[in-house]
Design an enzyme around this catalytic site. Sequence first.
Site, short mmCIF file in Angstrom:
data_model
loop_
_atom_site.label_atom_id
_atom_site.label_comp_id
_atom_site.label_asym_id
_atom_site.label_seq_id
_atom_site.Cartn_x
_atom_site.Cartn_y
_atom_site.Cartn_z
N TYR A 26 -22.37 7.27 -19.38
CA TYR A 26 -22.76 6.15 -18.52
C TYR A 26 -22.91 4.91 -19.39
O TYR A 26 -23.43 4.97 -20.50
CB TYR A 26 -24.07 6.45 -17.80
CG TYR A 26 -24.35 5.50 -16.66
CD1 TYR A 26 -23.90 5.78 -15.37
CD2 TYR A 26 -25.03 4.31 -16.87
CE1 TYR A 26 -24.14 4.91 -14.33
CE2 TYR A 26 -25.27 3.43 -15.83
CZ TYR A 26 -24.83 3.73 -14.56
OH TYR A 26 -25.05 2.86 -13.52
N GLN A 57 -33.95 0.83 -8.82
CA GLN A 57 -33.02 1.07 -7.71
C GLN A 57 -33.76 0.87 -6.40
O GLN A 57 -34.99 0.74 -6.38
CB GLN A 57 -32.47 2.50 -7.81
CG GLN A 57 -31.41 2.68 -8.89
CD GLN A 57 -30.02 2.26 -8.44
OE1 GLN A 57 -29.30 3.02 -7.82
NE2 GLN A 57 -29.66 1.03 -8.76
N GLY A 81 -27.91 -1.24 -5.75
CA GLY A 81 -27.11 -0.07 -5.39
C GLY A 81 -25.76 -0.44 -4.82
O GLY A 81 -24.91 0.42 -4.60
N ASP A 102 -23.51 -2.96 -6.21
CA ASP A 102 -23.37 -3.94 -7.27
C ASP A 102 -22.18 -4.88 -7.13
O ASP A 102 -22.22 -6.00 -7.63
CB ASP A 102 -23.35 -3.27 -8.63
CG ASP A 102 -22.64 -1.93 -8.64
OD1 ASP A 102 -23.05 -1.03 -7.92
OD2 ASP A 102 -21.66 -1.79 -9.40
N ARG A 111 -12.39 -0.60 -8.79
CA ARG A 111 -13.68 -0.85 -9.42
C ARG A 111 -13.84 -2.34 -9.73
O ARG A 111 -12.86 -3.10 -9.73
CB ARG A 111 -13.80 -0.06 -10.73
CG ARG A 111 -13.42 1.40 -10.62
CD ARG A 111 -14.26 2.17 -9.62
NE ARG A 111 -15.52 2.60 -10.15
CZ ARG A 111 -16.28 3.55 -9.58
NH1 ARG A 111 -15.88 4.15 -8.47
NH2 ARG A 111 -17.43 3.89 -10.10
N TYR A 119 -14.45 -1.25 -4.53
CA TYR A 119 -15.88 -0.97 -4.68
C TYR A 119 -16.77 -1.98 -3.95
O TYR A 119 -16.87 -3.13 -4.35
CB TYR A 119 -16.16 -0.99 -6.17
CG TYR A 119 -17.32 -0.19 -6.68
CD1 TYR A 119 -17.33 1.20 -6.58
CD2 TYR A 119 -18.38 -0.81 -7.32
CE1 TYR A 119 -18.38 1.93 -7.10
CE2 TYR A 119 -19.43 -0.09 -7.85
CZ TYR A 119 -19.42 1.28 -7.73
OH TYR A 119 -20.46 2.01 -8.26
N TRP A 120 -17.43 -1.56 -2.88
CA TRP A 120 -18.41 -2.32 -2.11
C TRP A 120 -17.85 -3.57 -1.44
O TRP A 120 -18.62 -4.39 -0.94
CB TRP A 120 -19.63 -2.69 -2.97
CG TRP A 120 -20.48 -1.50 -3.27
CD1 TRP A 120 -20.68 -0.92 -4.49
CD2 TRP A 120 -21.23 -0.71 -2.34
NE1 TRP A 120 -21.50 0.18 -4.37
CE2 TRP A 120 -21.85 0.34 -3.06
CE3 TRP A 120 -21.42 -0.78 -0.96
CZ2 TRP A 120 -22.65 1.30 -2.45
CZ3 TRP A 120 -22.22 0.19 -0.35
CH2 TRP A 120 -22.83 1.20 -1.11
N GLU A 163 -16.38 9.64 -3.32
CA GLU A 163 -17.44 8.65 -3.47
C GLU A 163 -17.48 7.72 -2.26
O GLU A 163 -18.55 7.43 -1.72
CB GLU A 163 -17.20 7.87 -4.75
CG GLU A 163 -18.33 6.98 -5.19
CD GLU A 163 -18.08 6.36 -6.55
OE1 GLU A 163 -18.96 5.62 -7.02
OE2 GLU A 163 -17.00 6.61 -7.14
#
Length: 396
Positions: free
Chosen positions: A50, A75, A135, A137, A170, A319-320, A363
């Site tokens: 990580y 978080q 959470g 990001d 990502r 991502y998001w 995911e």
Amino acid sequence: MELGLGIHRRRATARRPRAGPAKLKTLLAAQWADGRVPQIVYDLDRDDDYAPGDSFWRSRTLPGAPDRPTSGLVQPPNHAWAALLVHLADPDLSRRRGFLQRVYPRLVAWHGYLAARRDHRGAGLAAVVHPWESGTDNSPLWDEALAAVPDTPAWSITRPDLAHAPAAERPGTKEYARYFWLAERYRDHGCADGDADHPFAMEDPCFNALWAVSELALAEMATELGRDDVPHRDRAARITAALEALYLPDLGVYGAHDVVRGAVVHKATVNGLVPLVLPGLPRAAELVATLRGPGFLGGGALLVPGYDLRAPDADTALYWRGPAWFNMNWMLVAGLHEHLEGPLADSIARQVVGLAVRHGFPEYVDPLTGEPHGTRDFSWTAALALDLAVTEGTAP
């Protein structure tokens, strides 16, 4: 007792995996002296898995940090909600083991940290000081604030996340550089929340809704333990009322308030729908209408996307910024039941379970096609799909 959270009562007989108490115990054992529950407790045998790792944070050198390696960030505060669900899964066993007696004081201290150290403008809402704390990001909610953050960190950036997903799914190199610069600044100020010039402070509607619902969970714990539940209910009510200043009537969602710039970000994301988990939410009907509308489920989505699909910068694989996330949909199932929208909740639950099983527990997925993205065999996807299969009767 009557809590007002249907999700708690409805799940009271559902068995939970015993890993739940162990994971909460690990997090709470690494609590800082100021009450914060850290984002990550590192396993030093896997520090390279990580980024940034323990070598970046050097947390054990900071005042008030625990004697174990952690991140200095936090978080979303859903810990008390999770702890209550663990208790309700088997109340007799929980009582015999003194589970609530052990976790309740630590969770109270955690919420006290948010109230004392993160309510930057005294409005009753907690601010996140880094996108990682939300959470979500890479959410469009943070774009304007991040644009003012330098992309020149001193730390050499590594991207272990790219071993699990294509770069196109990502955050980009420049985004990661800003993430690291912002984390460096927070670390170099001792993670002490005393940097008046910190360039990023956002009141996220999802983060604060989870704080409020966790205060209600603490109220139920307090009653179970013979303690006063009123302070928790009062704080939950104050947070819920304060969220109204973040509501965007023309978008039908709650936005994120940029504390540094003094403005609410005008973007419709799933973060702004999560307040549905709160009982008595004044805007519940409007949020349900938005959720059903063309930017979300009404646009042909199988699951609720992370961002209004009509937005010009929406991307259903990135991502998001458009994909549907299983954790967010799980919370929306809970919120829809809270506001008596059972058929819609059941429909989402069936899709969560079906898509998770069909695609190997990814995911996140493309909300329109269900195509899997990100990591596979993702643990929270598996856990939440299992939960809904049991509690909603949606087993495939």
